[in-house]
Design a protein around this motif. Structure first.
Motif, PDB file in Angstrom:
ATOM      1  N   UNK A   1       6.903  65.962  23.400  1.00  0.00           N
ATOM      2  CA  UNK A   1       6.300  66.118  24.723  1.00  0.00           C
ATOM      3  C   UNK A   1       5.887  67.563  24.985  1.00  0.00           C
ATOM      4  N   UNK A   2       4.724  67.739  25.611  1.00  0.00           N
ATOM      5  CA  UNK A   2       4.281  69.059  26.040  1.00  0.00           C
ATOM      6  C   UNK A   2       4.953  69.408  27.364  1.00  0.00           C
ATOM      7  N   UNK A   3       4.872  70.667  27.752  1.00  0.00           N
ATOM      8  CA  UNK A   3       5.433  71.067  29.034  1.00  0.00           C
ATOM      9  C   UNK A   3       4.709  70.323  30.158  1.00  0.00           C
ATOM     10  N   UNK A   4       5.435  69.764  31.132  1.00  0.00           N
ATOM     11  CA  UNK A   4       4.793  68.988  32.192  1.00  0.00           C
ATOM     12  C   UNK A   4       3.859  69.834  33.048  1.00  0.00           C
ATOM     13  N   UNK A   5       2.831  69.162  33.590  1.00  0.00           N
ATOM     14  CA  UNK A   5       1.928  69.796  34.543  1.00  0.00           C
ATOM     15  C   UNK A   5       2.620  69.899  35.902  1.00  0.00           C
TER      16      UNK A   5
ATOM     17  N   UNK B   1      13.585  64.448  35.192  1.00  0.00           N
ATOM     18  CA  UNK B   1      12.285  63.852  34.901  1.00  0.00           C
ATOM     19  C   UNK B   1      11.709  64.411  33.601  1.00  0.00           C
ATOM     20  N   UNK B   2      11.776  65.720  33.431  1.00  0.00           N
ATOM     21  CA  UNK B   2      11.253  66.335  32.211  1.00  0.00           C
ATOM     22  C   UNK B   2      11.992  65.828  30.980  1.00  0.00           C
ATOM     23  N   UNK B   3      13.291  65.659  31.100  1.00  0.00           N
ATOM     24  CA  UNK B   3      14.099  65.203  29.965  1.00  0.00           C
ATOM     25  C   UNK B   3      13.682  63.820  29.483  1.00  0.00           C
ATOM     26  N   UNK B   4      13.086  63.034  30.384  1.00  0.00           N
ATOM     27  CA  UNK B   4      12.681  61.673  30.025  1.00  0.00           C
ATOM     28  C   UNK B   4      11.165  61.531  29.934  1.00  0.00           C
TER      29      UNK B   4
ATOM     30  N   UNK C   1      12.069  77.124  35.730  1.00  0.00           N
ATOM     31  CA  UNK C   1      12.854  75.895  35.607  1.00  0.00           C
ATOM     32  C   UNK C   1      12.146  74.884  34.701  1.00  0.00           C
ATOM     33  N   UNK C   2      10.848  74.743  34.886  1.00  0.00           N
ATOM     34  CA  UNK C   2      10.087  73.788  34.085  1.00  0.00           C
ATOM     35  C   UNK C   2      10.109  74.194  32.619  1.00  0.00           C
ATOM     36  N   UNK C   3       9.896  75.485  32.354  1.00  0.00           N
ATOM     37  CA  UNK C   3       9.880  75.963  30.972  1.00  0.00           C
ATOM     38  C   UNK C   3      11.235  75.777  30.299  1.00  0.00           C
ATOM     39  N   UNK C   4      12.321  75.908  31.077  1.00  0.00           N
ATOM     40  CA  UNK C   4      13.666  75.804  30.513  1.00  0.00           C
ATOM     41  C   UNK C   4      14.170  74.371  30.418  1.00  0.00           C
ATOM     42  N   UNK C   5      13.503  73.453  31.112  1.00  0.00           N
ATOM     43  CA  UNK C   5      13.967  72.059  31.133  1.00  0.00           C
ATOM     44  C   UNK C   5      13.828  71.432  29.751  1.00  0.00           C
ATOM     45  N   UNK C   6      14.828  70.635  29.365  1.00  0.00           N
ATOM     46  CA  UNK C   6      14.731  69.912  28.114  1.00  0.00           C
ATOM     47  C   UNK C   6      13.710  68.800  28.224  1.00  0.00           C
TER      48      UNK C   6
END
Length: 252
Positions: free
Chosen positions: A34-38, A230-233, A24-29
């Motif tokens: 921005x780097x992939x979130x921790x 959250x990842x999108x922002x 899910x994290x990898x696929x999130x916009x």
């Protein structure tokens, strides 16, 4: 304990759940820069054995809400060299305990807590120096901001989080306190509100904070139900509990 001696059903369950969350994290916009979130796995009320399984699956960042529980787990699992994130509301009198194991506190929301954490870090540095041990790194501090409207905050003042207007003064206090490092902002999307709108507001507050504190770039936001928003922002840290570990155990 190691994965070979762990009941396979629980190890397999956590492996599958963790993989789904990572996907899910990898696929999130997310923003282009921005780097992939921790991923911080929140293990509140779950046993140390679950944390050990997760460590074997590559999890390095663990979140806890209660000092007594967190301190016990951190001590038991100290050989694993995990990064412990304190994410719950923190009483000032618990600061001395928290700085002994936590690399980050995500709930700094008042000046009295900044003072307490600064004093605790100074005492911890003296203790380590007296034992001939290497000094510990500065404590990463996320300012917790309450994203609710003023009427909602006034109706429930006991909930954690500083008002947005109070962030500049709080940030300056952290920045000038030895032993503390201003990491960025943390927030929880208001119940019943639009998570995307809340996290868009949080990103704007982060940009305002960085204007005076350029290194405070981190945003701790997003849980199991709203990690994509959250990842999108621009979230840099996601605090995920139930989607990795399952329903919380019953606590008496």
């Amino acid at each position: 304990m190691n994965l070979l001696s762990t009941p396979s059903s629980r190890a397999d369950e956590l492996r599958d759940r963790l993989q789904r969350v990572r996907e899910r994290i990898a696929a999130a916009g997310r923003p282009a820069d921005a780097a992939e979130p921790h991923l911080i796995v929140v293990t509140k009320y779950f046993p140390a054995s679950d944390v050990e399984i997760l460590a074997g699956l590559g999890v390095r960042d663990v979140g806890e809400n209660k000092d007594q529980e967190a301190a016990a787990k951190a001590a038991e699992l100290s050989p694993l060299s995990l990064s412990w994130h304190f994410i719950g509301q923190l009483q000032s009198n618990k600061a001395k305990s928290v700085v002994r194991y936590a690399t980050s506190v995500h709930s700094v929301d008042r000046l009295s807590l900044v003072t307490a954490l600064g004093k605790a870090m100074a005492a911890e540095q003296r203790r380590l120096d007296g034992e001939g041990r290497a000094p510990r790194p500065d404590l990463n501090c996320f300012l917790q901001v309450d994203l609710r409207t003023a009427p909602a905050r006034d109706a429930d003042p006991g909930r954690g989080g500083a008002a947005p207007a109070d962030l500049p003064r709080l940030a300056e206090a952290v920045a000038r306190t030895p032993g503390l490092a201003l990491s960025g902002l943390m927030a929880v999307a208001p119940l019943g509100g639009d998570a995307g709108e809340a996290f868009a507001h949080l990103r704007k507050l982060s940009e305002q904070l960085q204007a005076d504190h350029p290194s405070a770039r981190n945003i701790s936001a997003g849980m199991s139900s709203d990690l994509e928003a959250a990842a999108a922002h621009g979230a840099t840290h996601l605090r995920i509990g139930s989607d990795v570990l399952g329903p919380r155990p019953h606590v008496r």
